[in-house]
Every structure is written in structure tokens, then in C-alpha cells.
Design an enzyme around this catalytic site. Structure first.
Site, mmCIF file in Angstrom:
data_model
loop_
_atom_site.group_PDB
_atom_site.id
_atom_site.type_symbol
_atom_site.label_atom_id
_atom_site.label_comp_id
_atom_site.label_asym_id
_atom_site.label_seq_id
_atom_site.Cartn_x
_atom_site.Cartn_y
_atom_site.Cartn_z
ATOM 1 C CD GLU A 89 -2.508 -1.036 2.772
ATOM 2 O OE1 GLU A 89 -2.586 0.024 3.420
ATOM 3 O OE2 GLU A 89 -2.936 -2.121 3.170
ATOM 4 C CB CYS A 331 0.207 1.464 7.287
ATOM 5 S SG CYS A 331 0.674 2.583 6.025
#
Ligand code: SAH
Length: 346
Positions: A89, A331
Site C-alpha cells: 500500500e 497502514c
């Protein structure tokens, strides 16, 4: 296969020399790769036979967008599918002074921090320098935002992928490419053994951010297994002041606040004592709740009180603004959700 996006100017020259190509061709190729070319086909100033030769010996596989979430505050979260099926990501955050991208350095993580979504499945593999660079340049392309700052605070422990991260830092500064200099980059680390020392040796002008999260060994070891091998909290602060001495750069400390775990008045006092005499800056982060974790964020009044105690003791402290609260901006969450969905579908 050469991983061409991971190659610097010198390596590109050597490759072209080995293919019997003149120097100006190497310069042309370097300009394309540094600028984030997505295929050899688009390198139209190179002769077609050379492009074919290059595609036969080099891998040029930009990541594909598997998911994209845009928050009301403009934060864009991207899930990238890599050439081998792995995913990572990046998050683009828009600030008044320009956009910052938060990037991953590994597929998964083996540090095992109790509060973190990225470490749940362990470490799958390291990202190559070119894959980390792709995150920056492809995020810019996907978000439409000019990126001026980078934080290495996504999935993975940057100092656990040391060589590749350092090479990335050099590649991303190339003026033919992203041209982002060290002073616009922050590297966040939990402080694995030897990592901060190796980084200090290189004397880079980046900002070192250290994930501290507790002022004492008992609490920190419970939250972060790395504390047991890194020499403990006092040793960590000593290592950081060595880093400060060697590089002349102030160290910044991240401290997430988890309800009833590390947010008491006594812990704020202990943190202030621990940092007394250092000019480090503390960034308080309200915990992001992760599914399946017992840890909950501290209430806002607690955060405010913790901050005021540090201020009273003369510690330089800020509270991190929460961005992308309406999307999976913490995250590792998007990647985790995606693989959970795949497991239930499969
Ligand atoms: N491995 C590096 C960088 C990745 S984590 C490190 O440990 O610093 C980036 C930052 O996010 C770290 O400070 C980490 O402790 C923090 N973090 C991880 N999970 C979090 C959560 N659920 N809530 C708030 N911060 C978190």
C-alpha cells in the site's frame, strides 16, 4: 533478468556497454527509466531492435492498481499488485505545503508489533529499490498530485531491507526522475539491532523517526518484540543521540497512545525524563484501531493531558493530525482486508 527500475545511471551504462550500444543510448535509456517509463515500447527514441533486446533481458513491470480509496480530506490510498502477485500500500496525503506519499518497504513485516496490521501475516519478501520507486512515481500518476515529500512509514521495516532502501533513496533523488532530496524524506524505524548505526555511517540528511511508543522496557517489550533484541529503551535513546551527533540531524520520536497501556501521567513523566537532555521531537499518534486487536485509542482528553505534561517538562511535542479517517488509511489495513476477502472467496 535485470530489474531495470532498480538500476542507477552507472549500471544502465554498463548494461548498454555490454550490449555494444554507444553511450548516448545509455543516457536515453536512463532518462526513460528514471522518469518512470512503463514499457520499452514507449521509448520511441530507441531503435526497435534495441527495445526488443532490452525487453528480452530486463523486467519492466509497473504495479497495477488493485484498489483505490479517496477520502473526503483528499487522502488517496492505493493498493498495488506487484509482478509476482504480492501487494503493498501507499497513501498520498495532501497538505498546504504540497503532497506527501507514505510508502511501503517490504511485503508484510516481521517485527511483530502488537498494534500493527502490517505484521499479522509476517514478512513475505523485501521490495526492490525499483518497486519502492514505483510507489512514489505511480502514486503521483494515480493521485494527480505533485509529490514533494516522502515518508517511509508504510508496510515493512525499512532498516530490515537496508540495502534496497538506501538504493531507493539515491534513485528517488535523481534529477531526471522524481528529484526528491533527502531533506524531503523521513524514514521511520522501530530500531532493529545495528540499523540506526548503519544509517548514521551514511550521514544522510533525511529525517529519522523512531517508533518509541513506551518510556519503559516492560511496556515497550510487550508492544514491540524488537525491544528485547535492540537493547531496551535507554539504549535506544543513546543510539539515537549518537545518530544526532554523527549526522547533525534531530531525531523525531513517534509515540502512539493506547488506552490504559502507555498513556498515564506517570508514563508521560517517564517519557519526559527519558528524553531530558535530547532535543528530539515527539509526535503523538492517536492509535488506529486494528481488527482483532485488544488495543483501543486513548480518549482525546487523555491525549491532550499527555501532551500538556510533556510540554510542561519542556519536551517539543505535536499531535499527528488524523488523515483519511473515513477510509482504511491506517497502514496495512487495505492489504489485510483484501487478503481476508480472498481467503473467504477461495
Ligand atoms: N517499521 C517502521 C515503519 C512502519 S510503521 C516503524 O516501526 O517505524 C509506521 C508508524 O506507524 C510506526 O510509528 C508504527 O508504530 C505506527 N503504527 C503502526 N500501527 C499503528 C496503529 N494501529 N495505530 C497508530 N500507529 C501505528
Amino acid at each position: 533478468m535485470y530489474d531495470i527500475r532498480s538500476m542507477d545511471r552507472t549500471e544502465i551504462s554498463e548494461l548498454m556497454q555490454s550490449l555494444g550500444e554507444p553511450r548516448f543510448r545509455a543516457d536515453q535509456l536512463w532518462r526513460w527509466t528514471a522518469d518512470g517509463a512503463r514499457s520499452f515500447g514507449e521509448m520511441t527514441n530507441l531503435p526497435a531492435p534495441l527495445r526488443e533486446k532490452l525487453s528480452a533481458c530486463c523486467r519492466l513491470t509497473p504495479p497495477e492498481v488493485l484498489a483505490k480509496q479517496v477520502s473526503r480530506d483528499g487522502t488517496v490510498k492505493l493498493l498495488w499488485g506487484l509482478y509476482d502477485g504480492a501487494s503493498v500500500e501507499s497513501v498520498v496525503m495532501r497538505y498546504r505545503h504540497g503532497s506527501t506519499v507514505c510508502i511501503s518497504t517490504q511485503v508484510g513485516c516481521r517485527m511483530g508489533c502488537a498494534f500493527c496490521a502490517s505484521t499479522r501475516g509476517g514478512r513475505v519478501r523485501d521490495l526492490t529499490p525499483g518497486e519502492i520507486l514505483d510507489e512514489v512515481q505511480c502514486s503521483e500518476r494515480e493521485s494527480g498530485e505533485k509529490i514533494s515529500n516522502i515518508v517511509l512509514m508504510g508496510i515493512g521495516e525499512p532498516l530490515d531491507n537496508f540495502e534496497n532502501v538506501i538504493k531507493f533513496l539515491r534513485l528517488v533523488g535523481a534529477e531526471e526522475g522524481a528529484g526528491i532530496g533527502m531533506r524531503h524524506i523521513s524514514l521511520s524505524t522501530c530500531g532493529p539491532e545495528g540499523g540506526i548505526e548503519r544509517l548514521a555511517e551514511l550521514d544522510l540528511q533525511l529525517t529519522l523517526s523512531v517508533s518509541l511508543h513506551a518510556p519503559d522496557d516492560e511496556t515497550r517489550s510487550r508492544l514491540m518484540p524488537v525491544n528485547r533484541t535492540g537493547g531496551g529503551v535507554k539504549e535506544l535513546i543513546r543510539r539515537c543521540s549518537e545518530y544526532r551527533k554523527k549526522t547533525g540531524r534531530r531525531v523525531s520520536y513517534e509515540y502512539l497512545l493506547a488506552d490504559g497501556v502507555n498513556d498515564s501521567d506517570a508514563q508521560a513523566e517517564a517519557l519526559a525524563s527519558l528524553l531530558a537532555g535530547s532535543d528530539g521531537h515527539v509526535n503523538l499518534i492517536p492509535l488506529n484501531h486494528v481488527d482483532g486487536s485488544m488495543l483501543e485509542p486513548s480518549p482525546p482528553e487523555r491525549v491532550a493531558r499527555f501532551k500538556s505534561i510533556l510540554e510542561r517538562r519542556g519536551v517539543n511535542v505535536t499531535v499527528r493530525r488524523k488523515m483519511g479517517a473515513d477510509i482504511d488509511a491506517a497502514c496495512g489495513q487495505l492489504r489485510r482486508r483484501r487478503s481476508a476477502e480472498e481467503r473467504t472467496e477461495g
